[in-house]
Write an enzyme that holds these catalytic residues in place. Structure first.
Site, PDB file in Angstrom:
ATOM      1  N   GLU A  84     -10.035  65.429  10.417  1.00  0.00           N
ATOM      2  CA  GLU A  84      -8.582  65.365  10.311  1.00  0.00           C
ATOM      3  C   GLU A  84      -7.974  66.667   9.780  1.00  0.00           C
ATOM      4  O   GLU A  84      -6.853  66.672   9.275  1.00  0.00           O
ATOM      5  CB  GLU A  84      -8.195  64.184   9.417  1.00  0.00           C
ATOM      6  CG  GLU A  84      -8.685  62.853   9.958  1.00  0.00           C
ATOM      7  CD  GLU A  84      -8.473  61.701   8.990  1.00  0.00           C
ATOM      8  OE1 GLU A  84      -7.320  61.259   8.857  1.00  0.00           O
ATOM      9  OE2 GLU A  84      -9.448  61.266   8.367  1.00  0.00           O
TER      10      GLU A  84
ATOM     11  N   SER B 197      -7.131  58.007  10.458  1.00  0.00           N
ATOM     12  CA  SER B 197      -6.454  58.480  11.674  1.00  0.00           C
ATOM     13  C   SER B 197      -6.913  57.768  12.939  1.00  0.00           C
ATOM     14  O   SER B 197      -6.713  58.262  14.039  1.00  0.00           O
ATOM     15  CB  SER B 197      -6.627  60.003  11.842  1.00  0.00           C
ATOM     16  OG  SER B 197      -5.863  60.686  10.876  1.00  0.00           O
TER      17      SER B 197
ATOM     18  N   TYR C 208      -0.669  60.847  16.958  1.00  0.00           N
ATOM     19  CA  TYR C 208      -0.263  62.246  16.875  1.00  0.00           C
ATOM     20  C   TYR C 208       0.171  62.858  18.203  1.00  0.00           C
ATOM     21  O   TYR C 208       0.374  64.065  18.282  1.00  0.00           O
ATOM     22  CB  TYR C 208      -1.402  63.071  16.257  1.00  0.00           C
ATOM     23  CG  TYR C 208      -1.777  62.565  14.888  1.00  0.00           C
ATOM     24  CD1 TYR C 208      -0.887  62.652  13.818  1.00  0.00           C
ATOM     25  CD2 TYR C 208      -3.014  61.963  14.649  1.00  0.00           C
ATOM     26  CE1 TYR C 208      -1.215  62.167  12.563  1.00  0.00           C
ATOM     27  CE2 TYR C 208      -3.353  61.484  13.386  1.00  0.00           C
ATOM     28  CZ  TYR C 208      -2.450  61.583  12.358  1.00  0.00           C
ATOM     29  OH  TYR C 208      -2.775  61.102  11.123  1.00  0.00           O
TER      30      TYR C 208
ATOM     31  N   ARG D 229      -0.418  53.794   1.131  1.00  0.00           N
ATOM     32  CA  ARG D 229       0.110  53.183   2.348  1.00  0.00           C
ATOM     33  C   ARG D 229      -0.805  52.022   2.713  1.00  0.00           C
ATOM     34  O   ARG D 229      -2.014  52.204   2.872  1.00  0.00           O
ATOM     35  CB  ARG D 229       0.155  54.181   3.505  1.00  0.00           C
ATOM     36  CG  ARG D 229       0.999  53.681   4.698  1.00  0.00           C
ATOM     37  CD  ARG D 229       0.755  54.504   5.951  1.00  0.00           C
ATOM     38  NE  ARG D 229      -0.560  54.250   6.518  1.00  0.00           N
ATOM     39  CZ  ARG D 229      -1.438  55.205   6.864  1.00  0.00           C
ATOM     40  NH1 ARG D 229      -1.133  56.483   6.693  1.00  0.00           N
ATOM     41  NH2 ARG D 229      -2.615  54.893   7.364  1.00  0.00           N
TER      42      ARG D 229
ATOM     43  N   ASP E  51      -1.829  49.216   5.318  1.00  0.00           N
ATOM     44  CA  ASP E  51      -1.749  48.868   6.736  1.00  0.00           C
ATOM     45  C   ASP E  51      -2.073  47.396   6.925  1.00  0.00           C
ATOM     46  O   ASP E  51      -3.078  46.895   6.398  1.00  0.00           O
ATOM     47  CB  ASP E  51      -2.727  49.723   7.548  1.00  0.00           C
ATOM     48  CG  ASP E  51      -2.405  51.213   7.460  1.00  0.00           C
ATOM     49  OD1 ASP E  51      -1.243  51.543   7.154  1.00  0.00           O
ATOM     50  OD2 ASP E  51      -3.316  52.030   7.695  1.00  0.00           O
TER      51      ASP E  51
ATOM     52  N   GLU F  68      -6.360  47.929   5.647  1.00  0.00           N
ATOM     53  CA  GLU F  68      -6.894  48.995   4.805  1.00  0.00           C
ATOM     54  C   GLU F  68      -5.759  49.591   3.986  1.00  0.00           C
ATOM     55  O   GLU F  68      -4.572  49.363   4.268  1.00  0.00           O
ATOM     56  CB  GLU F  68      -7.578  50.073   5.641  1.00  0.00           C
ATOM     57  CG  GLU F  68      -6.691  50.720   6.690  1.00  0.00           C
ATOM     58  CD  GLU F  68      -7.497  51.615   7.633  1.00  0.00           C
ATOM     59  OE1 GLU F  68      -7.492  52.835   7.382  1.00  0.00           O
ATOM     60  OE2 GLU F  68      -8.109  51.110   8.579  1.00  0.00           O
TER      61      GLU F  68
ATOM     62  N   ASN G 240      -4.520  53.352   2.301  1.00  0.00           N
ATOM     63  CA  ASN G 240      -4.717  54.799   2.352  1.00  0.00           C
ATOM     64  C   ASN G 240      -4.121  55.435   1.112  1.00  0.00           C
ATOM     65  O   ASN G 240      -2.951  55.209   0.795  1.00  0.00           O
ATOM     66  CB  ASN G 240      -4.046  55.349   3.619  1.00  0.00           C
ATOM     67  CG  ASN G 240      -4.411  56.778   3.908  1.00  0.00           C
ATOM     68  OD1 ASN G 240      -4.287  57.645   3.063  1.00  0.00           O
ATOM     69  ND2 ASN G 240      -4.850  57.034   5.127  1.00  0.00           N
TER      70      ASN G 240
ATOM     71  N   GLY H  62      -0.627  60.451   5.592  1.00  0.00           N
ATOM     72  CA  GLY H  62      -0.155  61.609   6.329  1.00  0.00           C
ATOM     73  C   GLY H  62       1.295  61.921   6.007  1.00  0.00           C
ATOM     74  O   GLY H  62       2.085  61.034   5.682  1.00  0.00           O
TER      75      GLY H  62
END
Length: 318
Positions: free
Chosen positions: A18, A154, A224, A263, A265, A278, A280, A284
């Site tokens: 990443e 990612s 992305y 974050r 998810d 999960e 994070n 990002g």
């Protein structure tokens, strides 16, 4: 000390898969901090880092590294050894959140819903016989399944398996990124990400971001590549479901011992119930990243939020 008097080091780059995303995150963080009046410089996590921290230590560090370098806790442990404060959770919590099976076990123990799963190291997969293991996984968890690296981000190495014949290829693709695969029951519903921030009054959930990938899977390309994903902020949830999602995100943040930001998810199923996938600890920060979207949706300024976190972390200096 005023936040505008602080000298901040933003770490970005690294050697993970990443790296490119991390560099983009780092540039955006630098721009946002400078716009907020903070002296911010960027540096890679390489052999020059420790000498620089010793000779000219910053007041605080922002970790914009993704993948293992920024999220497995090791770098945070080194920063602790150098007595350099940083934004985000400590090394122990980072290590826990980074390992998805361990994090899911903690969430399950805390009563936070997460899909049933099995973690399978490549060695066991080979020793026990791939065919027999895969047949048992499909029988026990049912189809469809989500296969993804136990450690990673990612969407790299992740795949949805809708029929048993596709499972071996998904496992092979996953093992290309990690030695352990996490196979979990696939929950159909709305894909949402909830940013949790703490600016001094305790963790609060920002508006959920709904993720609608064109191909149905929020993988690396969907994250992305412009045009492959549509986002709705706030997510198209009724007030009751939105409240439960926010409450669940904060509960997950607290259960894993996180601080400053995270974050979470999730999948929200048809009944409005959230299922945590999960968490994070180094989200990002790019133009298509979810945390900046959530901050904007909450009516907050990205740079000012970062500045507040930097100021809090600098205050933790020993």
């Amino acid at each position: 000390m005023s936040s505008t008097d602080l000298r901040v080091l933003v770490l970005a780059g690294g050697l993970s898969y990443e790296r490119d995303v991390s560099l983009k995150s780092g540039r955006r963080v630098i721009d946002a901090l400078r716009a907020a009046g903070i002296d911010a410089q960027q540096r890679d996590a390489d052999v020059s880092l420790l000498p620089a921290l010793r000779s000219d230590p910053p007041d605080a560090v922002v970790i914009a590294l993704h993948g293992a370098t920024g999220e497995d806790g090791s770098l945070r442990g080194v920063l602790d050894l150098c007595d350099v404060p940083y934004v985000g959770c400590d090394a122990l919590a980072s290590r826990l959140a980074w390992d998805k099976p361990s994090a899911k076990a903690v969430l399950r123990e805390a009563g936070i819903p997460t899909p049933d799963w099995v973690a399978l190291p490549h060695d066991r997969f080979s020793e026990l016989g791939a065919v027999a293991v895969l047949e048992r996984i499909a029988s026990r968890l049912g189809l469809p399944l989500m296969v993804k690296p136990a450690q990673g981000g990612s969407g790299l190495g992740a795949a949805v398996v809708r029929d048993e014949s596709s499972l071996p290829a998904a496992m092979v693709g996953c093992f290309a990124y990690d030695s352990t695969a996490l196979v979990e029951r696939y929950v159909t519903g709305m894909d949402v990400a909830v940013t949790v921030i703490d600016l001094g009054d305790g963790p609060q959930a920002l508006p959920a971001v709904e993720i609608v990938p064109r191909n149905g899977v929020y993988d690396y390309a969907a994250r992305y590549t412009a045009g492959l994903t549509t986002w709705h902020t706030p997510a198209r949830l009724d007030a009751s479901a939105a409240a439960v999602v926010a409450e669940t995100a904060v509960a997950a943040h607290n259960a894993l011992g996180l601080r400053d930001l995270s974050r979470v998810d999730m999948i929200v199923d048809g009944s409005g119930a959230p299922h945590v996938l999960e968490v994070n600890v180094a989200p990002g920060m790019t133009e298509t990243s979810l945390m900046p979207m959530a901050i904007q949706a909450a009516g907050l300024d990205f740079g000012k939020v970062l500045a507040a976190m930097v100021s809090r972390s600098a205050g933790r200096a020993s």
